[in-house]
Design a protein around this motif. Structure first.
Motif: not given
Length: 193
Positions: A95-109
């Motif tokens: 079981v994951f603590p949350s079934s939905l995560l949101e992450e941000r990733l800058p372009e060109n990383s």
């Protein structure tokens, strides 16, 4: 005798093994030692051993002796050892603590670590040993370390040229017996302008 391992969920009165002594006269079968907690019962006439109660995993394996005795002369007998093992059932899925995560990733990383995912499995041993995988890789733009659960990008993203959001479905799978179980988590990766 070494019968097939029993599940820890084996109910009472389950067949375990049949003991057979080769002898010209009828014999009586009995359990003489080694089953101090009384998990097994034997039919004296047939040599059929069955469970007598629910099995506690931590008490196994159990080695006990069965005696076949001449039904007319108790001084004539032979003994054999029976070893019974019990398998720890795979009771829980990861079981994951949350079934939905949101992450941000800058372009060109450059290829980079996005997030470390960690699932819990309440089983022990191999039933609780987890490996991580990606269900949908979006053309190999993402990868995951199967042991640490770290999700990585594998290439830079261009905010103007590509989708600005990816839904990466990750699963943790245990190494369970008799079957493996999975838990899922969706990571929404938003590419930032």
């Amino acid at each position: 005798y070494h019968p097939a391992p029993l599940s820890e969920k084996t109910p009472p009165d389950t067949f375990v093994v049949e003991i057979t002594a080769l002898y010209k006269l009828p014999v009586n079968y009995s359990i003489t030692s080694g089953d101090e907690k009384g998990y097994f019962i034997i039919r004296s006439s047939s040599g059929i051993i069955r469970t007598s109660k629910n099995l506690e995993l931590e008490d196994f394996p159990v080695n006990f002796k069965v005696r076949a005795t001449d039904s007319t002369n108790a001084a004539v007998f032979d003994e054999v050892e029976v070893k019974v093992e019990v398998i720890d059932e795979n009771d829980f899925p990861p079981v994951f603590p949350s079934s939905l995560l949101e992450e941000r990733l800058p372009e060109n990383s450059p290829p980079t670590q996005i997030v470390q995912l960690k699932a819990q499995d309440n089983d022990t041993g191999r039933n609780g040993f987890l490996t991580y995988s990606i269900l949908n890789g979006h053309g190999l733009k993402f990868r995951i370390n199967e042991t640490t659960g770290i999700l990585y990008s594998t290439a830079p993203f261009d905010y103007e040229e590509e989708p600005t959001e990816y839904q990466v479905v990750v699963y943790a799978e245990d190494d369970g017996i008799p079957e493996k179980k999975r838990g899922y988590c969706t990571v929404v990766v938003k590419i930032i302008d």
